[in-house]
Design an enzyme around this catalytic site. Sequence first.
Site, PDB file in Angstrom:
ATOM      1  N   THR A 179       0.830  -1.202   0.000  1.00 31.38           N
ATOM      2  CA  THR A 179       0.000   0.000   0.000  1.00 31.38           C
ATOM      3  C   THR A 179       0.866   1.254   0.000  1.00 31.38           C
ATOM      4  O   THR A 179       0.618   2.202  -0.756  1.00 31.38           O
ATOM      5  CB  THR A 179      -0.908   0.008   1.240  1.00 31.38           C
ATOM      6  N   TYR A 189     -12.450  -3.834  -4.010  1.00 30.17           N
ATOM      7  CA  TYR A 189     -13.561  -3.367  -4.833  1.00 30.17           C
ATOM      8  C   TYR A 189     -14.565  -4.476  -5.145  1.00 30.17           C
ATOM      9  O   TYR A 189     -15.698  -4.431  -4.709  1.00 30.17           O
ATOM     10  CB  TYR A 189     -13.110  -2.703  -6.139  1.00 30.17           C
ATOM     11  N   TYR A 215      -2.790 -10.480   3.735  1.00 28.85           N
ATOM     12  CA  TYR A 215      -2.807  -9.067   4.131  1.00 28.85           C
ATOM     13  C   TYR A 215      -4.257  -8.647   4.360  1.00 28.85           C
ATOM     14  O   TYR A 215      -5.037  -8.546   3.406  1.00 28.85           O
ATOM     15  CB  TYR A 215      -2.148  -8.250   3.031  1.00 28.85           C
ATOM     16  N   ARG A 221      -8.977  -0.404   3.517  1.00 30.67           N
ATOM     17  CA  ARG A 221      -8.607  -0.100   2.137  1.00 30.67           C
ATOM     18  C   ARG A 221      -9.347  -0.994   1.138  1.00 30.67           C
ATOM     19  O   ARG A 221      -9.537  -0.600  -0.010  1.00 30.67           O
ATOM     20  CB  ARG A 221      -7.096  -0.295   1.931  1.00 30.67           C
ATOM     21  N   LYS A 270      -0.532 -10.328   7.767  1.00 36.68           N
ATOM     22  CA  LYS A 270      -0.312  -8.926   8.126  1.00 36.68           C
ATOM     23  C   LYS A 270      -1.663  -8.382   8.545  1.00 36.68           C
ATOM     24  O   LYS A 270      -2.578  -8.212   7.724  1.00 36.68           O
ATOM     25  CB  LYS A 270       0.250  -8.117   6.953  1.00 36.68           C
ATOM     26  N   ILE A 317       5.115  -4.943   9.755  1.00 33.49           N
ATOM     27  CA  ILE A 317       5.387  -4.411   8.413  1.00 33.49           C
ATOM     28  C   ILE A 317       5.053  -2.932   8.508  1.00 33.49           C
ATOM     29  O   ILE A 317       3.890  -2.545   8.617  1.00 33.49           O
ATOM     30  CB  ILE A 317       4.582  -5.145   7.335  1.00 33.49           C
TER      31      ILE A 317
END
Length: 297
Positions: free
Chosen positions: A50, A113, A139, A144, A167, A209
């Site tokens: 990201t 999305y 992740y 997001r 993550k 991370i």
Amino acid sequence: MSIKNLPFVGSAVAIVTPFRGDSSIDFEAFGRLIDFQIDNGSDAIVVLGTTGESSTLTDTERRAIIEFAAEKINKRLPFVVGTGTNRTAYSVELTKFASKCGCDGVLVVTPYYNKANDSGLVRHFNLIADAARCPIILYNIPGRTGMSIPLTVYEELASHPNIVAVKEASGNISYAGDIISLYGDSLAIYSGNDDQTLPIMAMGGMGVISVAANIVPRVMHELAYAMLSGKTDDAQKIQREYHELFTALFCEVNPIPVKTACSLMGLCSNTLRLPLAELSERNRDKLTDTLKKYELI
């Protein structure tokens, strides 16, 4: 602790992607950023996450970054590549390419999305893991992507030999605890938020991370390794001392503030790709004051 091989423990920097004024990739600056991380204590480097503005990059650019980073890092540190997208077939292609380039692991975000149902998530991640010749880090960042990985999906994925870690960037400490409690014997967990590194590692996490590691790599290394070595008093001191900086780096959507900080420190330009735009003047002034307080500029 995960029983599987991990690509790293400690602090991995989610490295920014530097651009020139014309928005082309600045590979000269990228090389300097990599050397800065290696020279200043990071335990691993994650490209195309990201923070690396991966969703704005073309396929050609992604592959060029992977090749460049693999050659520049040259096994000096573990090297992890973000290969997750919202298209399974493309994620498989990128994962195969990153594996051929010698990465030590891949970071695979939930499909954004279009999202997915539970069955789709399991098939998506398993197909990518089947294609990999390296460990997979799932992740989870619902802020997001619009979705969170359900615990029942982790249960199905935990048995895959290539899926080794998560993550966790949901911001939900209780959810991180659920993952560790239920699947910690087969899935390690990394904090995906700098300000939650200590509590997640206190529950058994193996590192972070990190966004902040772009500008304070040694601090994040010392925080993570204080926790790994049981020096919780030292870790608490670091977490408290740097909390204001961690907060400042998220005064607007990531990676706008951290790229501004990198620019103010002379590490790379402040060029972002739309739809990301420059930090507001008000927040830039606040970030500048914070960086001065920590003697970073």
